[in-house]
Motif scaffolding. Structure first.
Motif, mmCIF file in Angstrom:
data_model
loop_
_atom_site.group_PDB
_atom_site.id
_atom_site.type_symbol
_atom_site.label_atom_id
_atom_site.label_comp_id
_atom_site.label_asym_id
_atom_site.label_seq_id
_atom_site.Cartn_x
_atom_site.Cartn_y
_atom_site.Cartn_z
ATOM 1 N N GLU A 81 -2.444 78.035 52.273
ATOM 2 C CA GLU A 81 -2.982 77.204 50.988
ATOM 3 C C GLU A 81 -3.704 77.583 50.095
ATOM 4 O OE1 GLU A 81 -2.634 76.398 47.349
ATOM 5 O OE2 GLU A 81 -0.258 77.208 47.909
ATOM 6 N N LYS A 82 -3.928 78.961 49.058
ATOM 7 C CA LYS A 82 -5.037 79.001 48.649
ATOM 8 C C LYS A 82 -5.521 77.857 47.484
ATOM 9 C CE LYS A 82 -2.955 81.067 44.216
ATOM 10 N NZ LYS A 82 -3.232 82.115 43.521
ATOM 11 N N GLY A 83 -4.799 77.476 47.384
ATOM 12 C CA GLY A 83 -5.723 76.053 46.478
ATOM 13 C C GLY A 83 -6.434 74.955 47.237
ATOM 14 N N ALA A 84 -6.697 73.714 46.952
ATOM 15 C CA ALA A 84 -8.017 73.209 47.356
ATOM 16 C C ALA A 84 -6.808 71.642 48.271
ATOM 17 C CB ALA A 84 -8.476 71.958 46.302
ATOM 18 N N LYS A 85 -5.100 71.969 47.451
ATOM 19 C CA LYS A 85 -4.523 70.642 48.170
ATOM 20 C C LYS A 85 -2.939 70.813 47.805
ATOM 21 C CE LYS A 85 -3.986 68.215 43.725
ATOM 22 N NZ LYS A 85 -4.055 66.428 43.831
ATOM 23 N N PRO A 86 -2.511 70.777 49.251
ATOM 24 C CA PRO A 86 -0.724 70.981 48.874
ATOM 25 C C PRO A 86 0.159 70.873 47.812
ATOM 26 C CG PRO A 86 -1.497 70.104 50.860
ATOM 27 C CD PRO A 86 -2.629 70.069 50.108
ATOM 28 N N GLY A 87 0.996 71.508 47.261
ATOM 29 C CA GLY A 87 1.377 71.232 45.881
ATOM 30 C C GLY A 87 1.963 72.158 45.438
ATOM 31 N N GLY A 88 1.330 73.042 44.771
ATOM 32 C CA GLY A 88 1.436 74.307 43.973
ATOM 33 C C GLY A 88 1.144 73.715 42.549
ATOM 34 N N VAL A 89 2.051 73.694 41.163
ATOM 35 C CA VAL A 89 1.517 73.003 40.718
ATOM 36 C C VAL A 89 2.347 71.810 40.385
ATOM 37 C CG1 VAL A 89 2.161 75.197 38.889
ATOM 38 C CG2 VAL A 89 4.205 74.031 39.369
ATOM 39 N N ILE A 90 3.244 70.683 42.095
ATOM 40 C CA ILE A 90 3.428 69.597 41.324
ATOM 41 C C ILE A 90 2.433 68.790 41.718
ATOM 42 C CG2 ILE A 90 4.534 67.674 42.818
ATOM 43 C CD1 ILE A 90 6.905 70.176 42.978
ATOM 44 N N ASN A 91 2.171 67.663 40.658
ATOM 45 C CA ASN A 91 0.791 67.489 40.937
ATOM 46 C C ASN A 91 0.818 66.251 40.140
ATOM 47 O OD1 ASN A 91 -2.032 65.781 41.259
ATOM 48 N ND2 ASN A 91 -3.197 67.664 40.199
ATOM 49 N N THR A 92 0.708 64.709 40.188
ATOM 50 C CA THR A 92 1.338 63.832 39.606
ATOM 51 C C THR A 92 -0.232 63.007 39.836
ATOM 52 O OG1 THR A 92 3.136 63.409 40.589
ATOM 53 C CG2 THR A 92 2.356 61.525 39.232
ATOM 54 N N LEU A 93 -0.940 62.371 38.339
ATOM 55 C CA LEU A 93 -1.814 62.184 38.309
ATOM 56 C C LEU A 93 -2.112 60.397 37.179
ATOM 57 C CD1 LEU A 93 -4.185 64.854 37.275
ATOM 58 C CD2 LEU A 93 -3.733 63.647 39.676
ATOM 59 N N SER A 94 -2.706 59.271 37.825
ATOM 60 C CA SER A 94 -2.612 57.915 36.747
ATOM 61 C C SER A 94 -3.789 58.099 36.358
ATOM 62 C CB SER A 94 -2.230 56.933 37.887
ATOM 63 O OG SER A 94 -2.160 55.819 37.395
ATOM 64 N N GLU A 95 -4.067 57.613 35.358
ATOM 65 C CA GLU A 95 -4.862 56.876 34.052
ATOM 66 C C GLU A 95 -5.173 55.953 32.928
ATOM 67 O OE1 GLU A 95 -8.458 59.495 31.271
ATOM 68 O OE2 GLU A 95 -6.711 60.860 32.784
ATOM 69 N N ASN A 96 -5.306 54.519 33.110
ATOM 70 C CA ASN A 96 -5.119 53.532 32.715
ATOM 71 C C ASN A 96 -4.127 53.285 31.950
ATOM 72 O OD1 ASN A 96 -8.057 53.560 31.711
ATOM 73 N ND2 ASN A 96 -7.952 55.759 30.247
ATOM 74 N N GLY A 97 -3.145 53.060 33.424
ATOM 75 C CA GLY A 97 -1.093 52.951 32.577
ATOM 76 C C GLY A 97 -0.865 53.656 32.348
ATOM 77 N N PHE A 98 -1.153 54.971 32.814
ATOM 78 C CA PHE A 98 -0.074 55.834 32.801
ATOM 79 C C PHE A 98 0.045 56.760 33.953
ATOM 80 C CE2 PHE A 98 -1.948 55.742 28.156
ATOM 81 C CZ PHE A 98 -0.631 55.360 27.405
ATOM 82 N N VAL A 99 1.578 57.478 33.696
ATOM 83 C CA VAL A 99 1.506 58.048 35.279
ATOM 84 C C VAL A 99 2.304 59.503 34.579
ATOM 85 C CG1 VAL A 99 3.213 58.976 37.326
ATOM 86 C CG2 VAL A 99 2.093 56.236 37.007
#
Length: 456
Positions: free
Chosen positions: A33-51
């Protein structure tokens, strides 16, 4: 490093699903994988109560292979079916969100379609089937259902799925199930009724066509696949990868993020990369050998996550709303993730995903963050009656978001087949063929895994 039997290029959903199926079949694999982590465009983030999701927000359980994958991963990630309100979809017409009809009565009463086309829809089962195998989605829909149905049902649907133009997409490639209904049954309506009477197998019944995510976000699906595959079998940070045929199969050259050079040999290699990456990935092929693949067009998309700790706008009681091109707005649509999945926003708050760009508005990707923010907040304010500022704004740009299955698709598929025959053990996969949805990716991975296990 134990020499792998199969090297997979790309750790997106296709590559990871393939790696999972092959690993379960006892194969020794390596995923690059060329990116820094697996998953491609799939990427969930969490911030201040929002997912929120940086990539796809949802999928559809439209294939048994995807449903069975979730069954097998049940102990690691939890499938989350969307709230029943997700079945409602809004279409913007004259600045008003109108529900897309869900049955005969609502289809008669909706202001989305003209009276003439409502009568035309009733006559759809009696029209002749088309004879042009490369008929566009737009031409097919106008021929069978009418112009207003194209403008206020199919055009926004195509924007939501492909970020594309129904005038340019070829039905048998972009919407193969719709094409098959007409060709096999002579009618959309008649075909749907006939298929509904066919008794499905237990396996087929797993494809419920429900909208889904994963508890806590789609990244948990990626993590579950990686845990099953084993992180030692996934090499990230592969900045440059090239594949060269040799006497033992293939030699794969890798330059890592630390500028180390590695060479791995394997009898079989599967690429899941986009068409634009194949020339550097397959340097042994001449440009003219790849041109039918590399000319594949991609729609660029800007996705904006907007989070509100306290929502004061219109009631969010649907999957979201799509915007027809005829309305001449600056967005493709707005999804309501917090309305269909739990825990995506604080209580009494809201999380929206707003989409811009698409194949007919690629210049949207060149706008700076302040321009994009102004457009998004203006559209949310006007279409959802919201006057408050969001507590979260995250902007994500994707130049190669969605491949467009247009008129060149047939030549592309023939070229892929020709290359694979000429170079046994090399498979060109990913969304350059076989569909663009999450279910399509898993179905393709399962089929390739069966092929590789069978052809020892």
């Amino acid at each position: 490093m134990k020499r792998p039997e199969i090297i997979i290029i790309g750790a997106g959903l296709t590559g990871l699903s393939l790696g999972y199926f092959l690993k379960n079949s006892g194969k020794n694999i390596m995923i690059l994988e060329k990116g820094a982590k697996p998953g491609g465009v799939i990427n969930t983030l969490s911030e201040n109560g929002f997912v929120y999701e940086k990539g796809p927000n949802t999928g559809v359980l439209s294939t048994p292979e995807l449903a069975m994958l979730f069954e097998e991963l049940k102990g690691r990630c939890m499938l989350e079916i969307a709230n029943p309100s997700a079945k409602k979809r809004y279409i913007l017409k004259n600045s008003v969100w109108e529900p897309l009809p869900s049955g005969p009565v609502s289809a008669i009463n909706t202001p989305l379609f003209s009276f003439k086309d409502k009568l035309r829809i009733l006559g759809e089962p009696f029209r002749r089937k088309g004879t042009d195998p490369d008929e566009s989605v737009a031409d097919l829909v106008v021929r069978r259902l009418g112009r207003s149905y194209l403008d206020y049902a199919v055009n926004p649907f195509i924007s939501g799925v492909y970020a594309g133009d129904p005038e340019k997409l070829i039905t048998r490639y972009a919407l193969p199930k719709l094409y098959a209904l007409e060709q096999n049954y002579g009618s959309f309506i008649g075909g749907s009724l006939a298929k509904g009477r066919i008794k499905k197998t237990e396996t087929e019944l797993k494809a419920t066509r429900e909208v889904f995510s994963v508890r806590g976000g789609l990244s948990n699906l990626i993590k579950s696949l990686c845990d099953e595959i084993g992180y030692e079998n996934i090499q990230t940070g592969c900045r440059k990868v090239s594949i060269i045929p040799d006497t033992e199969g293939y030699k794969v050259n890798i330059e890592t993020s630390s500028s180390d050079i590695k060479i791995i040999h394997a009898p079989k290699v599967v690429t899941t990369s986009g068409a634009y990456a194949l020339p550097s990935l397959l340097p042994f092929l001449q440009p003219e050998e790849l041109v039918n693949i590399t000319e594949l067009q991609y729609a660029g998309v800007v996705q904006v996550s907007a989070g509100y700790s306290s929502w004061t706008g219109s009631k969010l009681d649907a999957f979201g709303g799509l915007v027809p091109a005829k309305e001449k707005r600056k967005i493709l649509g707005i999804l309501f993730p917090s309305a269909i999945f739990k825990g995506r926003a604080p209580e009494n708050g809201a999380l929206l995903s707003v989409f811009m760009g698409g194949i007919n508005n690629m210049e949207a990707l060149e706008k700076d963050d302040s321009e994009i923010t102004d457009i998004v907040l203006n559209e949310i304010g006007k279409t959802l009656n919201n006057k408050t500022k969001p507590d979260l704004i995250k902007i994500h740009r994707y130049l190669h978001a969605i491949p467009q299955y247009g008129r060149s698709t047939g030549a592309r598929l023939e070229t892929i087949s020709s290359i694979e025959k000429k170079y046994p053990g090399l498979i060109l996969a990913g969304n350059i063929r076989d569909g663009i949805g999450m279910a399509d990716r898993v179905k393709q991975a399962f089929a390739i895994s069966r092929l590789l296990v069978k052809n020892r």
